[in-house]
Motif scaffolding. Structure first.
Motif, mmCIF file in Angstrom:
data_model
loop_
_atom_site.group_PDB
_atom_site.id
_atom_site.type_symbol
_atom_site.label_atom_id
_atom_site.label_comp_id
_atom_site.label_asym_id
_atom_site.label_seq_id
_atom_site.Cartn_x
_atom_site.Cartn_y
_atom_site.Cartn_z
ATOM 1 N N ARG A 40 27.489 19.175 -12.036
ATOM 2 C CA ARG A 40 27.684 17.992 -11.206
ATOM 3 C C ARG A 40 27.542 16.727 -12.041
ATOM 4 O O ARG A 40 26.716 16.648 -12.951
ATOM 5 N N SER A 41 28.348 15.717 -11.715
ATOM 6 C CA SER A 41 28.345 14.494 -12.515
ATOM 7 C C SER A 41 27.058 13.696 -12.356
ATOM 8 O O SER A 41 26.496 13.204 -13.329
ATOM 9 N N LYS A 42 26.572 13.555 -11.124
ATOM 10 C CA LYS A 42 25.363 12.767 -10.883
ATOM 11 C C LYS A 42 24.421 13.538 -9.964
ATOM 12 O O LYS A 42 24.259 13.196 -8.780
ATOM 13 N N PRO A 43 23.786 14.591 -10.460
ATOM 14 C CA PRO A 43 22.877 15.362 -9.596
ATOM 15 C C PRO A 43 21.591 14.595 -9.316
ATOM 16 O O PRO A 43 21.164 13.758 -10.107
ATOM 17 N N ARG A 44 21.003 14.888 -8.179
ATOM 18 C CA ARG A 44 19.719 14.253 -7.837
ATOM 19 C C ARG A 44 18.636 14.697 -8.805
ATOM 20 O O ARG A 44 17.774 13.917 -9.185
ATOM 21 N N TRP A 45 18.679 15.965 -9.183
ATOM 22 C CA TRP A 45 17.746 16.508 -10.172
ATOM 23 C C TRP A 45 18.554 16.922 -11.400
ATOM 24 O O TRP A 45 19.136 18.001 -11.422
ATOM 25 N N ASP A 46 18.581 16.078 -12.413
ATOM 26 C CA ASP A 46 19.263 16.405 -13.658
ATOM 27 C C ASP A 46 18.397 17.374 -14.468
ATOM 28 O O ASP A 46 17.225 17.611 -14.150
ATOM 29 N N LEU A 47 18.971 17.922 -15.540
ATOM 30 C CA LEU A 47 18.258 18.926 -16.337
ATOM 31 C C LEU A 47 16.954 18.384 -16.905
ATOM 32 O O LEU A 47 15.906 19.037 -16.802
#
Length: 452
Positions: A40-47
């Motif tokens: 996903r381009s703009k996830p709420r929880w990034d890696l």
């Protein structure tokens, strides 16, 4: 020289997040992101926030998972003010964690391992070897329906579902190197074989009698990294000695490891060296060690010292279970159990590595340099943002870390023992059994020598 030392001092990390960035570098994060093709381009929880919150939750103090989550998320927001803030609920964090591919966590662990190898370099080598101890332990899980159906149990059917962790520890420093996770009935020998490619060259695999086996020993010898082994023997092992020295007078010598099942498969024997470490001082029973190193590059004294250090594997699991309070996991699904284990082991690896690197003198290897409990206390103080007792001043994390040395006192009195439930009394392994080859076996042995 003074200018160079001043510049080096300025480049030294001062806060906890700077120490973490020594191992979780931008390149390590990049490698982990490249493991997944589409995201996903703009996830709420990034890696990055997802993994850092998972790691800090392992360190944070709190009676419940929600308390540790609030503390870990607050620490991440405080140290990454310019970044987008992650989600605010524990449920959302767990959903994002369940979707996280395990191969990204494995890539992060590989990156941290590469940083440890790069920063320690030749210091990992001790007397011409890189001693790596291997051991495993069960970790109890909650009694949810999914875990009871899919995870193995302990010694009895009435026990709770468990996960099995097999780990390699660098015996000279006590640092966690790599690990494998499975259900409670997993084969730890298979785990060891799967981790051989993760060990450095010139590694010496040190393990107890539970790991002895022809297939495992041969797999270590045939690995491309040219590794060696030092394994404890028991009465389940049958050996053929080259001379007729009785077992009562044995010190060390060459033997053939050639089980009957292997002979029936027409497979060759393994020429090894059997070393007897006699009972002396703290060693209450004779220890029989088998190695593929036939010459004195590995002396009997060095072999005894390496095997004595194998107890640092036990110390590692004690730190993991007792100090980090991982006797029982909190996750109730298989996906979350695996991610909780991977994240907590990564957190312990970073805890041990950054403190050991800061406190261990250059060129010194062999003694344990840090107290994991003291380091954890200072980490929790940094997470809470606790200030110094002096008004207007705050002691930096790096200066507090310098006080976390391991105790140097010599234990003279026996440690108090406690009766643990479901614990079996330990019985030391008996010596291996010496056999004499018959004429048929000698003929088969000569045949294998001609082929070789």
């Amino acid at each position: 020289m003074k200018a160079a030392r001043k510049l080096e001092k300025l480049q030294q990390p001062g806060s906890l997040i700077e120490f973490v960035r020594q191992f979780l570098t931008p390149q390590v994060w990049k490698q982990a992101r490249q493991c997944v093709a589409g995201r996903r381009s703009k996830p709420r929880w990034d890696l990055q926030p997802l993994v850092l919150v998972l790691v800090v939750m392992t360190w944070a103090a709190g009676d419940s998972e929600s308390e540790r989550f609030v503390a870990a998320r607050g620490f991440y927001v405080m140290t990454h003010e310019a970044r987008k803030r992650p989600g605010e609920t524990l449920a959302g964090f767990q959903k994002a964690l369940a979707r996280l591919p395990l191969r990204q966590l494995w890539a992060l662990a590989q990156g941290v391992r590469d940083e440890i190898r790069r920063r320690y370099a030749e210091r990992l080598m001790i007397d011409g070897f890189v001693p790596m101890g291997c051991d495993g332990s069960r970790i109890e899980c909650p009694r949810s329906a999914e875990l009871e159906a899919r995870m193995g149990k302990g010694s009895s059917e009435a026990s709770a579902p468990t996960a099995w962790v097999t780990a390699f520890v660098h015996l000279g420093s006590g640092l966690l190197w790599c690990w494998r996770i499975g259900k409670g009935t997993a084969d730890e020998r298979l785990h060891l074989r799967q981790m051989l490619s993760l060990l450095p060259a010139e590694a010496l695999v040190v393990a107890d009698a539970a790991y002895m086996g022809y297939e495992l020993a041969r797999a270590i010898l045939q690995h491309k990294h040219k590794q060696s082994f030092l394994l404890r023997m028991s009465s389940k092992v049958r050996l053929y000695a080259q001379d007729e020295t009785p077992i009562e007078h044995w010190r060390e010598g060459l033997v053939y490891y050639w089980p009957e099942t292997v002979q029936k498969k027409q497979q060759p024997p393994l020429l090894c060296r059997l070393i007897r470490v006699q009972a002396k001082g703290k060693i209450k029973h004779d220890v029989w060690l088998l190695t593929n190193i036939l010459d004195q590059r590995l002396s009997a004294n060095t072999a005894a010292r390496f095997y004595r250090w194998r107890w640092r594997n036990e110390g590692f699991f004690r730190t993991y279970k007792r100090t980090l309070k991982k006797v029982k996991l909190v996750s109730r699904t298989v996906r979350l159990v695996h991610r909780e284990l991977e994240g907590s082991l990564l957190a312990l690896q970073i805890l041990l590595a950054h403190a050991d690197l800061a406190l261990r003198p250059r060129g010194a290897m062999g003694e344990l340099a840090i107290s994991p409990r003291k380091v954890l206390i200072e980490i929790r103080q940094e997470i809470k943002g606790t200030k110094s007792k002096r008004p207007g001043r705050r002691t930096s994390y790096s200066s507090r870390l310098k006080k976390c040395h391991a105790e140097r006192r010599c234990q003279k009195s026996p440690k108090p023992s406690r009766e643990w439930p479901r614990r079996k009394n330990h019985k030391p392994p008996d010596p291996p059994v010496f056999l004499t080859m018959n004429e048929e076996q000698k003929t088969l042995l000569e045949k294998h020598f001609r082929v070789a």
